[in-house]
Scaffold this motif. Structure first.
Motif, PDB file in Angstrom:
ATOM      1  N   ARG A 161       0.849  -1.191   0.000  1.00 16.94           N
ATOM      2  CA  ARG A 161       0.000   0.000   0.000  1.00 16.94           C
ATOM      3  C   ARG A 161       0.881   1.236   0.000  1.00 16.94           C
ATOM      4  NH1 ARG A 161      -4.940  -1.279   4.160  1.00 16.94           N
ATOM      5  NH2 ARG A 161      -6.131  -2.478   2.660  1.00 16.94           N
ATOM      6  N   LEU A 162       0.474   2.213  -0.779  1.00 11.67           N
ATOM      7  CA  LEU A 162       1.170   3.487  -0.804  1.00 11.67           C
ATOM      8  C   LEU A 162       0.556   4.354   0.281  1.00 11.67           C
ATOM      9  CD1 LEU A 162       3.181   5.407  -2.167  1.00 11.67           C
ATOM     10  CD2 LEU A 162       1.326   6.062  -3.720  1.00 11.67           C
ATOM     11  N   HIS A 163       1.338   4.675   1.295  1.00 10.54           N
ATOM     12  CA  HIS A 163       0.841   5.471   2.419  1.00 10.54           C
ATOM     13  C   HIS A 163       0.988   6.954   2.101  1.00 10.54           C
ATOM     14  CE1 HIS A 163       0.466   1.814   4.658  1.00 10.54           C
ATOM     15  NE2 HIS A 163       1.748   1.551   4.491  1.00 10.54           N
ATOM     16  N   VAL A 164      -0.131   7.625   2.030  1.00 10.95           N
ATOM     17  CA  VAL A 164      -0.164   9.055   1.725  1.00 10.95           C
ATOM     18  C   VAL A 164      -0.553   9.808   2.989  1.00 10.95           C
ATOM     19  CG1 VAL A 164      -1.198  10.816   0.253  1.00 10.95           C
ATOM     20  CG2 VAL A 164      -0.855   8.513  -0.629  1.00 10.95           C
ATOM     21  N   ASP A 165       0.145  10.864   3.301  1.00 11.58           N
ATOM     22  CA  ASP A 165      -0.154  11.697   4.471  1.00 11.58           C
ATOM     23  C   ASP A 165      -0.186  10.895   5.772  1.00 11.58           C
ATOM     24  OD1 ASP A 165      -0.374  13.868   2.760  1.00 11.58           O
ATOM     25  OD2 ASP A 165      -2.529  13.569   2.475  1.00 11.58           O
ATOM     26  N   GLY A 166       0.633   9.873   5.878  1.00 10.78           N
ATOM     27  CA  GLY A 166       0.694   9.081   7.102  1.00 10.78           C
ATOM     28  C   GLY A 166      -0.474   8.138   7.295  1.00 10.78           C
ATOM     29  N   SER A 167      -1.405   8.084   6.338  1.00  8.25           N
ATOM     30  CA  SER A 167      -2.573   7.209   6.458  1.00  8.25           C
ATOM     31  C   SER A 167      -2.200   5.785   6.079  1.00  8.25           C
ATOM     32  CB  SER A 167      -3.699   7.698   5.534  1.00  8.25           C
ATOM     33  OG  SER A 167      -4.719   6.739   5.488  1.00  8.25           O
ATOM     34  N   HIS A 168      -2.568   4.851   6.932  1.00  9.74           N
ATOM     35  CA  HIS A 168      -2.333   3.436   6.641  1.00  9.74           C
ATOM     36  C   HIS A 168      -3.565   2.805   6.003  1.00  9.74           C
ATOM     37  CE1 HIS A 168       1.597   3.232   8.478  1.00  9.74           C
ATOM     38  NE2 HIS A 168       1.131   4.003   9.449  1.00  9.74           N
ATOM     39  N   LEU A 169      -4.556   3.602   5.660  1.00 14.05           N
ATOM     40  CA  LEU A 169      -5.787   3.089   5.077  1.00 14.05           C
ATOM     41  C   LEU A 169      -5.857   3.304   3.573  1.00 14.05           C
ATOM     42  CD1 LEU A 169      -8.275   4.302   7.816  1.00 14.05           C
ATOM     43  CD2 LEU A 169      -7.225   2.053   7.575  1.00 14.05           C
ATOM     44  N   SER A 170      -4.789   3.751   2.968  1.00  8.49           N
ATOM     45  CA  SER A 170      -4.764   3.988   1.532  1.00  8.49           C
ATOM     46  C   SER A 170      -4.962   2.679   0.777  1.00  8.49           C
ATOM     47  CB  SER A 170      -3.410   4.586   1.129  1.00  8.49           C
ATOM     48  OG  SER A 170      -3.288   4.623  -0.263  1.00  8.49           O
ATOM     49  N   VAL A 171      -5.619   2.761  -0.360  1.00  2.89           N
ATOM     50  CA  VAL A 171      -5.783   1.569  -1.198  1.00  2.89           C
ATOM     51  C   VAL A 171      -5.023   1.728  -2.516  1.00  2.89           C
ATOM     52  CG1 VAL A 171      -7.957   0.801  -0.208  1.00  2.89           C
ATOM     53  CG2 VAL A 171      -7.985   2.409  -2.116  1.00  2.89           C
ATOM     54  N   GLN A 172      -4.131   2.711  -2.564  1.00  2.00           N
ATOM     55  CA  GLN A 172      -3.267   2.838  -3.718  1.00  2.00           C
ATOM     56  C   GLN A 172      -2.150   1.810  -3.590  1.00  2.00           C
ATOM     57  OE1 GLN A 172      -2.492   7.117  -3.295  1.00  2.00           O
ATOM     58  NE2 GLN A 172      -3.170   7.251  -5.432  1.00  2.00           N
ATOM     59  N   VAL A 173      -1.828   1.161  -4.701  1.00  2.00           N
ATOM     60  CA  VAL A 173      -0.861   0.067  -4.686  1.00  2.00           C
ATOM     61  C   VAL A 173       0.460   0.514  -5.289  1.00  2.00           C
ATOM     62  CG1 VAL A 173      -0.365  -2.268  -5.499  1.00  2.00           C
ATOM     63  CG2 VAL A 173      -2.686  -1.642  -4.847  1.00  2.00           C
ATOM     64  N   LEU A 174       1.520   0.137  -4.617  1.00  2.00           N
ATOM     65  CA  LEU A 174       2.870   0.336  -5.100  1.00  2.00           C
ATOM     66  C   LEU A 174       3.456  -1.050  -5.339  1.00  2.00           C
ATOM     67  CD1 LEU A 174       5.349   2.253  -5.495  1.00  2.00           C
ATOM     68  CD2 LEU A 174       5.880   1.788  -3.104  1.00  2.00           C
ATOM     69  N   LEU A 175       3.995  -1.300  -6.513  1.00  2.71           N
ATOM     70  CA  LEU A 175       4.603  -2.592  -6.829  1.00  2.71           C
ATOM     71  C   LEU A 175       6.115  -2.461  -6.734  1.00  2.71           C
ATOM     72  CD1 LEU A 175       2.359  -3.606  -9.836  1.00  2.71           C
ATOM     73  CD2 LEU A 175       2.231  -4.445  -7.497  1.00  2.71           C
ATOM     74  N   ASP A 176       6.686  -3.128  -5.746  1.00  2.58           N
ATOM     75  CA  ASP A 176       8.129  -3.074  -5.503  1.00  2.58           C
ATOM     76  C   ASP A 176       8.796  -4.166  -6.336  1.00  2.58           C
ATOM     77  OD1 ASP A 176      10.707  -3.010  -4.582  1.00  2.58           O
ATOM     78  OD2 ASP A 176      10.180  -3.264  -2.459  1.00  2.58           O
ATOM     79  N   ARG A 177       9.320  -3.776  -7.485  1.00  6.83           N
ATOM     80  CA  ARG A 177       9.925  -4.732  -8.418  1.00  6.83           C
ATOM     81  C   ARG A 177      11.384  -5.048  -8.077  1.00  6.83           C
ATOM     82  NH1 ARG A 177       6.365  -1.592 -11.291  1.00  6.83           N
ATOM     83  NH2 ARG A 177       4.891  -2.748 -12.569  1.00  6.83           N
TER      84      ARG A 177
END
Length: 149
Positions: A74-90
């Motif tokens: 999950r991509l954490h934006v503004d310190g939020s751990h509830l984001s549902v944006q995905v980051l793919l660590d290749r």
């Protein structure tokens, strides 16, 4: 990374028109679908999961190819751990080393066009994790039974 390859093939259709297709060298008879309807259908099935390729065969059966060789986070934006944006660590070497030979998961689309078929425990687990990370909790709930060996 994903160890996939495709070959171009010129196909003459019944109506005489010519189509150029990219056929998978790894999945016999499957080629990359250029149908916007197929893409739209798969987008509805996968929700916020957007890293996939739609394949099809001569019978117009659909398949979804999802690479599994990147660690989803999950991509954490503004310190939020509830984001549902995905980051793919290749570049996560530990994840890559644990992948084994399977780099991608191929999910047939059921003939009803209403869900994906998960052909293995690993493919079920990966799809469930992706649904979880993207916040599709109803889909996670539906998949729990398919993740029991």
């Amino acid at each position: 990374r994903v160890n996939l390859s495709f070959r171009a093939k010129r196909v003459e259709k019944i109506d005489g028109s010519v189509e150029h297709r990219l056929y998978s060298n790894d999945n016999d008879g499957l080629y990359i679908s250029t149908s916007t309807n197929a893409r739209d259908l798969v987008e509805k099935l996968l929700g916020s999961i957007d890293h996939f390729i739609v394949l099809q065969n001569e019978d117009n059966d659909l398949f979804v190819l999802i690479p599994g060789c990147a660690l989803p986070r999950r991509l954490h934006v503004d310190g939020s751990h509830l984001s549902v944006q995905v980051l793919l660590d290749r570049r996560n070497q530990e994840w890559i080393n644990n992948m084994g030979e399977i780099r991608c998961y191929l999910y047939p689309v059921h003939s009803s066009k209403s869900f994906l078929i998960t052909p293995s425990l690993a493919s079920s687990m990966y799809l469930m994790v992706m649904y979880f990370i993207t916040g599709a909790y109803q889909e996670v709930y539906k998949m729990v039974e398919s993740c029991v060996s």
